[in-house]
Write an enzyme that holds these catalytic residues in place. Structure first.
Site, PDB file in Angstrom:
ATOM      1  N   LYS A  87      -0.608  -5.299  -6.386  1.00  8.29           N
ATOM      2  CA  LYS A  87      -0.739  -4.215  -5.033  1.00  8.29           C
ATOM      3  C   LYS A  87      -1.185  -5.539  -4.208  1.00  8.29           C
ATOM      4  CE  LYS A  87      -0.486  -0.204  -3.382  1.00  8.29           C
ATOM      5  NZ  LYS A  87       0.449   0.755  -3.603  1.00  8.29           N
ATOM      6  N   GLY A 112      -2.802  14.404   4.632  1.00  7.35           N
ATOM      7  CA  GLY A 112      -2.105  13.185   4.655  1.00  7.35           C
ATOM      8  C   GLY A 112      -0.672  13.777   5.258  1.00  7.35           C
TER       9      GLY A 112
END
Ligand code: NAD
Length: 436
Positions: free
Chosen positions: A104, A223
């Site tokens: 990541k 979201g």
């Protein structure tokens, strides 16, 4: 005290290790990333001044394949967050069985405060700084929060230029295109990648409803970006009633349900979720930026979205949203974690006690990385798949993964998070043992 997401990831790993009596050495290997790369990216701002941005790439484990995982641009990005996200990526790829490892990246930045030129220079700067670590067989980033296909296109172009300069020769497409996924369609992107995370989640939810003998019902989504908006749209089209959505600024509640496309149109115009064009309607009850009661909808406090009385709750924003402070108030029957790490370990204990089924991130949102892998594969083989082919490949993979996780959770008398962790860790253990 804000929760440290890497501590949460380790607690989850401990739960798995206890259940399967995992070798100490394998636990040690999985509890730390293989490599942490920290970079400073100098960017010439439009003012002419140089600003330096902190950037990270964490390579967690590559026993099952090249490191794979998104790059996040967010003001609060720090090393602990990126470490946790890289850890979850290794597990996620193992859950669906795709031959990829976990990594990541992140840059501490609010991209909304940059001009398009500054954003491009920052993204190209990251690709240049990380070029030696990246590559189709080494480490393959993708988009994450506040990054998109345009950013991936800039990065892949900069990676190509940097490597060609170093190697003093032209690169073949298969040498640079598969270095980043989530690119635009005209630049080697895969059809279906933009909807993959939500679509994978919808396949998994469908299997969960069958296993739990429940019907489709009401949904609240925290979201409203790539994961949340597309989930709202797909579920709405399938006959679920979306009663609430939220973003970083507001939470909108509509008792009779809302049309996600209309909310998106409003968001594009006013920068946040909403339904009525307050400025155009001129209604007093409906001032943009205060309250909104058009079409039976109203704004509610943002944190209320998590505790609404709905059948399915979908956290699709950030980590540490369902915590010991609010888990007791969660009323949903099912939580579909499209966000990474939205539930803390303490909250998990409470949810288990309340018999709420939390479908964990490493399963629920694995559709995104799975189609990223399909994109990587198409780029490597110079193939182009139709959207239909992508969905036909994604559906059985996600459904089968749910069934395996469900079976393991039953076998080990545990929840789906630990069940998914068991499936992933066993696959990682096998690969690590083969490698060493
Ligand atoms: P995005 O940038 O497209 O959208 C993020 C959304 O979250 C935006 O609507 C933003 O306004 C909202 N948000 C930010 N802070 C918030 C807050 N405090 N409360 C409510 N909303 C807030 O990002 P995305 O790609 O949709 O990612 C969302 C989550 O899904 C992340 O956890 C990400 O890691 C995870 N995820 C995304 C993908 C993918 O393919 N996009 C894949 C797997 C997991």
């Amino acid at each position: 005290m804000p929760q440290n997401p890497h501590q949460n990831a380790l607690k989850q790993l401990e739960d798995v290790a206890k259940k399967i009596k995992l070798d100490k050495e394998i636990f040690e290997i999985l509890s730390k990333p293989q490599r942490i790369i920290m970079m400073q990216i100098p960017v010439k701002m439009d003012s002419g001044k140089i600003q330096i941005f902190e950037a990270y790439r964490v390579e967690h484990n590559n026993a099952r394949g090249p490191y794979k995982g998104g790059i996040r641009y967010f003001p609060q990005v720090d090393l602990n967050e990126v470490k946790a996200l890289a850890h979850w990526m290794s597990l996620k790829c193992a859950v669906t069985g795709i031959p990829m490892g976990g990594g990541k990246g992140g840059i501490t930045v609010d991209p909304h405060k940059l001009s398009s030129g500054e954003l491009e220079r920052l993204s190209r700067g990251f690709a240049r700084a990380a070029a030696d670590f990246l590559g189709p067989e080494k480490d393959v980033p993708a988009p994450d929060v506040y990054t998109n296909s345009q950013i991936m296109d800039w990065m892949v172009d900069e990676y190509k230029k940097t490597k060609e300069k170093q190697l003093k020769r032209k690169l073949k497409k298969s040498e640079y295109l598969p270095t980043l996924t989530g690119k635009s369609l005209g630049n080697g992107g895969s059809k279906g990648r933009d909807i993959a995370t939500a679509q994978g989640g919808v396949f998994v939810l469908d299997e969960a409803l069958k296993a739990l003998k429940k019907k489709k019902g009401t949904v609240a989504i925290q979201g409203f970006g790539n994961a949340g908006y597309v989930a709202a749209k797909l579920l709405h089209d399938k006959g679920f009633k979306i009663v609430a959505v939220s973003d970083s600024r507001k939470a909108l509640y509509c008792a009779d349900g809302l049309d996600p496309d209309k909310v998106m149109k409003y968001k594009e115009k006013f920068g946040t979720v909403g339904l009525c064009d307050c400025k155009a309607s001129g209604k007093k009850t409906c001032k943009s930026g205060s309250s909104c009661n058009c079409q039976g909808c109203k704004y509610i406090p943002q944190n209320k979205i998590l505790t609404l009385d709905v059948d399915v709750l979908i956290p699709a924003a950030l980590e540490n949203q369902i915590t010991k402070a609010n888990a007791n108030k969660v009323k949903a029957d099912i939580i579909l974690e499209l966000a990474n790490g939205p539930t803390t370990p303490e909250a998990d204990v409470i949810l288990r006690r309340k018999k709420i089924t939390a479908i964990p991130d490493i399963l629920a949102n694995a559709g995104g990385v799975t189609v990223s892998y399909f994109e990587w594969y198409q780029n490597m083989k110079n193939e182009k798949w139709s959207e239909d082919k992508v969905a036909r490949k994604l559906s059985p993979l996600m459904r089968q993964s749910f069934r395996e996780v469900y079976k393991l959770a039953k076998k080990y008398k545990t929840d789906l998070r630990t069940g998914a962790g068991i499936l992933a860790v066993k696959r990682l253990e096998e690969a690590i043992k083969k490698q060493s």
